[in-house]
Design a protein around this motif. Structure first.
Motif, PDB file in Angstrom:
ATOM      1  N   ASP A 117       0.837  -1.193   0.000  1.00 51.45           N
ATOM      2  CA  ASP A 117       0.000   0.000   0.000  1.00 51.45           C
ATOM      3  C   ASP A 117       0.875   1.248   0.000  1.00 51.45           C
ATOM      4  O   ASP A 117       1.980   1.251   0.556  1.00 51.45           O
ATOM      5  CB  ASP A 117      -0.917   0.025   1.221  1.00 51.45           C
ATOM      6  N   ALA A 118       0.353   2.311  -0.604  1.00 46.36           N
ATOM      7  CA  ALA A 118       1.111   3.557  -0.699  1.00 46.36           C
ATOM      8  C   ALA A 118       0.686   4.536   0.389  1.00 46.36           C
ATOM      9  O   ALA A 118      -0.476   4.559   0.808  1.00 46.36           O
ATOM     10  CB  ALA A 118       0.920   4.189  -2.073  1.00 46.36           C
ATOM     11  N   VAL A 119       1.659   5.340   0.822  1.00 43.98           N
ATOM     12  CA  VAL A 119       1.440   6.402   1.809  1.00 43.98           C
ATOM     13  C   VAL A 119       1.820   7.718   1.150  1.00 43.98           C
ATOM     14  O   VAL A 119       2.981   7.924   0.774  1.00 43.98           O
ATOM     15  CB  VAL A 119       2.279   6.165   3.080  1.00 43.98           C
ATOM     16  N   LEU A 120       0.861   8.610   0.992  1.00 40.73           N
ATOM     17  CA  LEU A 120       1.070   9.888   0.342  1.00 40.73           C
ATOM     18  C   LEU A 120       1.595  10.903   1.355  1.00 40.73           C
ATOM     19  O   LEU A 120       1.000  11.106   2.416  1.00 40.73           O
ATOM     20  CB  LEU A 120      -0.246  10.379  -0.259  1.00 40.73           C
ATOM     21  N   LEU A 121       2.702  11.576   1.034  1.00 38.59           N
ATOM     22  CA  LEU A 121       3.265  12.573   1.944  1.00 38.59           C
ATOM     23  C   LEU A 121       4.069  13.599   1.172  1.00 38.59           C
ATOM     24  O   LEU A 121       4.480  13.375   0.028  1.00 38.59           O
ATOM     25  CB  LEU A 121       4.128  11.938   3.025  1.00 38.59           C
ATOM     26  N   PHE A 129      10.476   9.037   8.826  1.00 29.34           N
ATOM     27  CA  PHE A 129       9.154   8.731   8.291  1.00 29.34           C
ATOM     28  C   PHE A 129       9.254   7.829   7.058  1.00 29.34           C
ATOM     29  O   PHE A 129       8.535   6.834   6.942  1.00 29.34           O
ATOM     30  CB  PHE A 129       8.401  10.015   7.941  1.00 29.34           C
ATOM     31  N   ILE A 130      10.136   8.185   6.145  1.00 27.71           N
ATOM     32  CA  ILE A 130      10.339   7.349   4.961  1.00 27.71           C
ATOM     33  C   ILE A 130      10.855   5.981   5.377  1.00 27.71           C
ATOM     34  O   ILE A 130      10.443   4.946   4.830  1.00 27.71           O
ATOM     35  CB  ILE A 130      11.332   8.015   3.990  1.00 27.71           C
ATOM     36  N   ASP A 131      11.732   5.959   6.359  1.00 22.42           N
ATOM     37  CA  ASP A 131      12.294   4.703   6.853  1.00 22.42           C
ATOM     38  C   ASP A 131      11.199   3.784   7.397  1.00 22.42           C
ATOM     39  O   ASP A 131      11.167   2.583   7.090  1.00 22.42           O
ATOM     40  CB  ASP A 131      13.323   5.011   7.946  1.00 22.42           C
ATOM     41  N   VAL A 132      10.296   4.328   8.192  1.00 25.83           N
ATOM     42  CA  VAL A 132       9.204   3.540   8.757  1.00 25.83           C
ATOM     43  C   VAL A 132       8.315   2.996   7.645  1.00 25.83           C
ATOM     44  O   VAL A 132       7.939   1.809   7.645  1.00 25.83           O
ATOM     45  CB  VAL A 132       8.376   4.382   9.746  1.00 25.83           C
ATOM     46  N   THR A 136       8.145  -1.167   6.802  1.00 26.06           N
ATOM     47  CA  THR A 136       6.904  -1.908   7.012  1.00 26.06           C
ATOM     48  C   THR A 136       6.377  -2.492   5.706  1.00 26.06           C
ATOM     49  O   THR A 136       5.295  -3.093   5.685  1.00 26.06           O
ATOM     50  CB  THR A 136       5.812  -1.013   7.631  1.00 26.06           C
ATOM     51  N   GLY A 137       7.128  -2.326   4.628  1.00 28.25           N
ATOM     52  CA  GLY A 137       6.719  -2.877   3.345  1.00 28.25           C
ATOM     53  C   GLY A 137       5.700  -2.034   2.613  1.00 28.25           C
ATOM     54  O   GLY A 137       5.133  -2.475   1.612  1.00 28.25           O
ATOM     55  N   ARG A 138       5.492  -0.810   3.075  1.00 31.02           N
ATOM     56  CA  ARG A 138       4.606   0.115   2.381  1.00 31.02           C
ATOM     57  C   ARG A 138       5.445   1.010   1.473  1.00 31.02           C
ATOM     58  O   ARG A 138       6.658   1.059   1.568  1.00 31.02           O
ATOM     59  CB  ARG A 138       3.796   0.953   3.367  1.00 31.02           C
ATOM     60  N   GLN A 139       4.781   1.745   0.575  1.00 25.25           N
ATOM     61  CA  GLN A 139       5.500   2.526  -0.413  1.00 25.25           C
ATOM     62  C   GLN A 139       5.283   4.023  -0.205  1.00 25.25           C
ATOM     63  O   GLN A 139       4.135   4.486  -0.240  1.00 25.25           O
ATOM     64  CB  GLN A 139       5.046   2.141  -1.824  1.00 25.25           C
ATOM     65  N   PRO A 140       6.356   4.788  -0.003  1.00 21.63           N
ATOM     66  CA  PRO A 140       6.193   6.240   0.100  1.00 21.63           C
ATOM     67  C   PRO A 140       5.848   6.834  -1.259  1.00 21.63           C
ATOM     68  O   PRO A 140       6.515   6.556  -2.257  1.00 21.63           O
ATOM     69  CB  PRO A 140       7.560   6.716   0.595  1.00 21.63           C
ATOM     70  N   LEU A 141       4.799   7.626  -1.290  1.00 21.76           N
ATOM     71  CA  LEU A 141       4.364   8.301  -2.506  1.00 21.76           C
ATOM     72  C   LEU A 141       4.548   9.792  -2.245  1.00 21.76           C
ATOM     73  O   LEU A 141       3.733  10.428  -1.589  1.00 21.76           O
ATOM     74  CB  LEU A 141       2.900   7.957  -2.785  1.00 21.76           C
ATOM     75  N   THR A 142       5.657  10.337  -2.721  1.00 31.33           N
ATOM     76  CA  THR A 142       6.072  11.671  -2.292  1.00 31.33           C
ATOM     77  C   THR A 142       5.684  12.742  -3.306  1.00 31.33           C
ATOM     78  O   THR A 142       5.767  12.542  -4.521  1.00 31.33           O
ATOM     79  CB  THR A 142       7.591  11.715  -2.067  1.00 31.33           C
ATOM     80  N   VAL A 143       5.278  13.891  -2.766  1.00 32.01           N
ATOM     81  CA  VAL A 143       4.933  15.062  -3.571  1.00 32.01           C
ATOM     82  C   VAL A 143       5.694  16.250  -2.976  1.00 32.01           C
ATOM     83  O   VAL A 143       5.507  16.582  -1.805  1.00 32.01           O
ATOM     84  CB  VAL A 143       3.423  15.336  -3.542  1.00 32.01           C
ATOM     85  N   PRO A 144       6.569  16.904  -3.764  1.00 28.60           N
ATOM     86  CA  PRO A 144       7.387  17.985  -3.195  1.00 28.60           C
ATOM     87  C   PRO A 144       6.584  19.251  -2.948  1.00 28.60           C
ATOM     88  O   PRO A 144       5.699  19.622  -3.722  1.00 28.60           O
ATOM     89  CB  PRO A 144       8.450  18.218  -4.268  1.00 28.60           C
TER      90      PRO A 144
END
Length: 396
Positions: A117-121, A129-132, A136-144
């Motif tokens: 699952d993706a986490v939007l941040l 935060f990215i490390d966590v 946990t096997g989730r995917q960081p979905l980053t927006v600058p």
């Protein structure tokens, strides 16, 4: 001033700081002034020290609050603080205790999402935060965040496109950091309402890190995410602690106000050995800070307000800085120095003998940046800026 005067906050002894064995100063190196990790240099609030001494002289056995279904010993204190400082009523029985923000985030992701699952941040993002998310096997979905003449903003269209880039339903979490670390932005109501609408439309859980909320400067207002609507409150997990405003990182105590009943129940089923437990000393420290520490905090905030302006007045040529609206962190744009490395941190460490936090550690949006912690005395801050100024001039 209230509890202390500014002169007392400015009476820090550099030799005493250099002898500290915490992470901030112990890794700095000989002759290096530390301004990297987000600990303040100021002594602990007197009410906290008094509470810890009282507990140490009392019962240090197993605590009686293993079951936190009633909110535990911090539920009422947290609810009272939210109402007093932010005008937001919350249910104290929804509070659960964790050792820190990262553990609370990890536990929430584990019980509320699936691997992949993706986490939007937003980025730049605090490295843990990215490390966590990744561990946990989730995917960081980053927006600058986008820099403009007045500060930092997020682009709603970029966020929409980021969510759409994932298969339907796989962007499960919106992670909000407000006030934002490292830029110091305090999001306006209209910005928060856009994020809330996005979360509702895509059926996302919201995790809102509000650990810097108590350090919002005059002219700005922190708006808790849960206050936006009942519908939003029912899908929001609010994370906070005394680690920043009261300099209590080492006591290892944080709270999560868990709005979604399913998430609360899942956490309760796994509570105890799986996620660990906070210590009685941590609880006593945070309880005292939140219930009795506002006078000390008001004094600290006034000193920090002065210091953030001091950075702006004395910042070396070649560096850009947008005055933070909260936090004690200055996000410095060093790209004007023309350094060959995207990380300016080693240059200032080696040439100025000032240890700053690496900008690229916050993601690609941090290339060319460093983060400076200005929660220190006026004289020490002046010395750091003078050293950085001399090093900057050598590049010109």
């Amino acid at each position: 001033m209230g509890v202390w005067s500014a002169s007392l906050f400015d009476a820090l002894d550099e030799s005493d700081l250099l002898r500290k064995d915490g992470e901030k100063w112990s890794v700095a190196g000989d002759g290096v002034l530390s301004s990297w990790v987000a600990d303040m240099d100021f002594p602990t609030a007197p009410v906290v020290r008094k509470a810890l001494r009282r507990r140490i002289e009392g019962d240090l056995g197993y605590p009686a609050w293993f079951d936190q279904s009633d909110g535990g010993p911090l539920g009422g204190v947290f609810a009272g603080r939210m109402l007093r400082r932010f005008g937001t009523a919350v249910d104290e029985t929804h509070v659960r205790m964790f050792t820190d923000i990262n553990q609370a985030m990890l536990a929430t992701l584990q019980v509320a999402t699936r691997p992949g699952d993706a986490v939007l941040l937003h980025t730049p993002a605090c490295p843990p935060f990215i490390d966590v998310i990744e561990k946990t096997g989730r995917q960081p979905l980053t927006v600058p965040l986008q820099a403009n003449d007045t500060g930092w903003e997020f682009d709603p269209d970029l966020m929409e496109r980021a969510v759409a880039s994932r298969s339907p339903g796989r962007c499960r979490v919106l992670f909000v950091v407000n006030p934002h670390n490292p830029t110091g932005r305090v999001f306006r109501r209209d910005e928060l309402e856009h994020l809330a609408e996005l979360a509702l439309r895509h059926d996302m859980l919201v995790i809102s890190d509000e650990v810097h909320a108590d350090l919002t400067y005059p002219g700005y207002r922190h708006i808790p995410f849960v206050s936006l609507s009942d519908e939003i409150a029912a899908r929001t997990v609010t994370l906070t602690s005394g680690s920043k405003a009261f300099n209590l990182s080492g006591v290892r105590c944080a709270v999560a106000h868990v709005g979604p009943k399913t998430v609360r129940s899942a956490l309760d089923e796994r509570h105890g050995l799986m996620f660990g437990q906070v210590s009685v000393l941590g609880v006593e420290a945070l309880k005292a800070a939140w219930a009795q520490g506002d006078g000390w905090l008001d004094d600290v905030t006034r000193v920090l307000d002065r210091n953030r302006r001091r950075v702006a007045e004395r910042l070396p040529d070649g560096l850009r800085y947008r005055l933070p609206e909260a936090t004690f962190l200055a996000w410095l744009d060093c790209r004007g120095l023309g350094l060959p490395d995207p990380d300016p941190m080693p240059y200032f460490r080696d040439e100025a003998k000032v240890l700053l936090f690496s900008g690229p550690a916050f993601g690609a949006a941090g290339n060319g940046f460093v983060r400076l912690n200005f929660a220190t005395s006026g004289p020490l801050l002046d010395e750091k800026l003078a050293r950085m100024g001399a090093a900057s001039r050598r590049r010109q």
